[in-house]
Design an enzyme around this catalytic site. Structure first.
Site, PDB file in Angstrom:
ATOM      1  CG  ASN A  10       0.924  -1.941   8.451  1.00 16.95           C
ATOM      2  OD1 ASN A  10       0.209  -0.946   8.530  1.00 16.95           O
ATOM      3  ND2 ASN A  10       0.438  -3.159   8.408  1.00 16.95           N
ATOM      4  CG  HIS A  13      -2.186   1.920  13.103  1.00 16.76           C
ATOM      5  ND1 HIS A  13      -3.524   1.688  13.285  1.00 16.76           N
ATOM      6  CD2 HIS A  13      -1.578   0.706  13.166  1.00 16.76           C
ATOM      7  CE1 HIS A  13      -3.720   0.390  13.488  1.00 16.76           C
ATOM      8  NE2 HIS A  13      -2.555  -0.214  13.419  1.00 16.76           N
ATOM      9  CG  HIS A  46      -5.162  -5.237   6.934  1.00 17.61           C
ATOM     10  ND1 HIS A  46      -5.200  -5.831   8.174  1.00 17.61           N
ATOM     11  CD2 HIS A  46      -6.119  -5.858   6.198  1.00 17.61           C
ATOM     12  CE1 HIS A  46      -6.146  -6.774   8.181  1.00 17.61           C
ATOM     13  NE2 HIS A  46      -6.721  -6.800   6.991  1.00 17.61           N
ATOM     14  NE  ARG A  48      -9.621  -4.841  10.306  1.00 20.17           N
ATOM     15  CZ  ARG A  48      -9.085  -5.807  11.076  1.00 20.17           C
ATOM     16  NH1 ARG A  48      -7.794  -5.816  11.323  1.00 20.17           N
ATOM     17  NH2 ARG A  48      -9.851  -6.725  11.610  1.00 20.17           N
ATOM     18  NE  ARG A  52     -11.051  -2.139  12.352  1.00 20.03           N
ATOM     19  CZ  ARG A  52     -10.878  -3.211  13.145  1.00 20.03           C
ATOM     20  NH1 ARG A  52      -9.781  -3.335  13.864  1.00 20.03           N
ATOM     21  NH2 ARG A  52     -11.792  -4.145  13.218  1.00 20.03           N
ATOM     22  CD  GLU A  73      -0.741  -6.562   6.564  1.00 22.90           C
ATOM     23  OE1 GLU A  73       0.430  -6.522   6.944  1.00 22.90           O
ATOM     24  OE2 GLU A  73      -1.708  -6.212   7.279  1.00 22.90           O
ATOM     25  CB  THR A 104      -4.171  -9.343  12.250  1.00 28.12           C
ATOM     26  OG1 THR A 104      -4.501  -8.295  11.343  1.00 28.12           O
ATOM     27  CG2 THR A 104      -4.382 -10.675  11.566  1.00 28.12           C
ATOM     28  CD  GLU A 154       3.986 -10.542   7.641  1.00 25.66           C
ATOM     29  OE1 GLU A 154       3.959 -10.190   6.446  1.00 25.66           O
ATOM     30  OE2 GLU A 154       3.701  -9.779   8.579  1.00 25.66           O
ATOM     31  CG  HIS A 193       0.886  -8.496  14.957  1.00 28.49           C
ATOM     32  ND1 HIS A 193      -0.123  -8.023  14.141  1.00 28.49           N
ATOM     33  CD2 HIS A 193       0.475  -8.281  16.217  1.00 28.49           C
ATOM     34  CE1 HIS A 193      -1.116  -7.577  14.880  1.00 28.49           C
ATOM     35  NE2 HIS A 193      -0.778  -7.718  16.146  1.00 28.49           N
TER      36      HIS A 193
HETATM   37  N1  PXP Z   1       1.993  -8.169   9.372  1.00 21.34           N
HETATM   38  C1  PXP Z   1       0.669  -8.415   9.306  1.00 21.34           C
HETATM   39  C2  PXP Z   1       0.193  -9.535   8.436  1.00 21.34           C
HETATM   40  C3  PXP Z   1      -0.252  -7.608  10.006  1.00 21.34           C
HETATM   41  O1  PXP Z   1      -1.579  -7.864   9.920  1.00 21.34           O
HETATM   42  C4  PXP Z   1       0.242  -6.528  10.769  1.00 21.34           C
HETATM   43  C5  PXP Z   1      -0.715  -5.647  11.503  1.00 21.34           C
HETATM   44  O2  PXP Z   1      -1.553  -5.021  10.620  1.00 21.34           O
HETATM   45  C6  PXP Z   1       1.617  -6.302  10.784  1.00 21.34           C
HETATM   46  C7  PXP Z   1       2.482  -7.151  10.103  1.00 21.34           C
HETATM   47  C8  PXP Z   1       2.223  -5.155  11.522  1.00 21.34           C
HETATM   48  O3  PXP Z   1       1.953  -5.239  12.879  1.00 21.34           O
HETATM   49  P1  PXP Z   1       2.244  -3.982  13.806  1.00 21.34           P
HETATM   50  O4  PXP Z   1       1.339  -2.879  13.329  1.00 21.34           O
HETATM   51  O5  PXP Z   1       1.911  -4.486  15.167  1.00 21.34           O
HETATM   52  O6  PXP Z   1       3.685  -3.622  13.627  1.00 21.34           O
END
Ligand code: PXP
Length: 251
Positions: A10, A13, A46, A48, A52, A73, A104, A154, A193
């Site tokens: 992901n 960030h 994601h 959003r 952001r 996402e 989330t 998930e 997550h």
């Molecule tokens: N899976 C989903 C559905 C999420 O919303 C997120 C966070 O955006 C993640 C996985 C990844 O989480 P993390 O950034 O804490 O590794």
């Protein structure tokens, strides 16, 4: 190498850091290409409602310029549905979204929202997109996901990741039980997550989970050792845990 367990990286960030200055650097597309070279099996982003981090332009680029499957996402809204149908990513993960949340915070309440979710799942599936629902590890949510026709779930690992030593075993047991039940229902099971080097092992060892989506920790660690190194180390920890659990050590 045991490749039964996929790693979706992901890159939200990377965009968070880019947006802190409003310019182009660091570019999420560059991170996606690097992730591919480092051993990621997919890219997760994601989009959003408040944009952001990931932008519409990022989704344009990620859809058209990378070879790895894109897991988009998104919240179940008309705007996001139109974007997904335009880009047709490999997968869409439907997530709950509240404007004021930092991340989330919990899974989708598929049970309470099944009437709202059903047309989204149907239209995305009809377009050939693999739909997953981001849900808490609960039998009720899994049963509703199945009834709604989502092929993938998930499991939200946030509570496991945030649990102290006292609760960790109980939270892990919830994930194990939910993953077992997902398999029984014929659902493909992902998780994610809050996963880190320190807590990924027991989740990676759950044999019916086939994909982990990990972002914040990998991008954070990249500050210290580079993204290539953080992805490779995570990949190795996942593979090791899975190999030990299945008794087939990777080479
Ligand atoms: N899976 C989903 C559905 C999420 O919303 C997120 C966070 O955006 C993640 C996985 C990844 O989480 P993390 O950034 O804490 O590794």
């Amino acid at each position: 190498m045991n490749r039964q367990l996929r790693l979706g990286v992901n890159i939200d960030h990377v965009a968070t850091i880019r947006n802190a200055r409003g310019g182009r650097h660091p570019e999420p597309i560059r991170a996606a290409r690097l992730a591919a070279d480092a051993g990621a099996d997919g890219i997760t982003a994601h989009l959003r409602e408040d944009r952001r981090h990931i932008s519409d332009e990022d989704i344009n680029l990620l859809s058209s310029r990378i070879d790895l499957p894109l897991n988009l996402e998104m919240a179940a809204t008309g705007e996001m549905l139109a974007i997904a149908l335009r880009h047709k990513p490999h997968a869409v993960c439907l997530v709950p979204e509240k404007r004021e949340e930092v991340t989330t915070e919990g899974g989708l309440d598929a049970a309470a929202g099944h009437r709202h979710l059903e047309p989204y799942i149907r239209q995305l599936s009809d377009a050939g997109i693999r739909v997953s629902l981001f849900i808490d590890p609960s039998r009720v949510q899994l049963a509703v996901a199945k009834a709604l026709g989502a092929p993938v779930v998930e499991l939200h690992t946030g509570q496991y990741a945030e649990s102290g030593d006292d609760n960790m075993t109980a939270e892990l047991d919830r994930l194990i039980e939910a993953a077992d039940y997902a398999a029984e229902l014929g659902l493909e099971c992902h998780a994610g997550h809050g996963l880190t080097y320190g807590n990924v092992g027991p989740v990676a060892a759950i044999p019916t989970i086939v994909e982990l989506n990990i972002g914040h920790f990998l991008v954070g660690e990249a500050i210290f050792g580079g993204l290539d190194s953080s992805i490779k180390r995570m990949r190795a920890l996942m593979d090791q845990a899975r190999a030990e659990a299945t008794g087939s050590r990777s080479a």
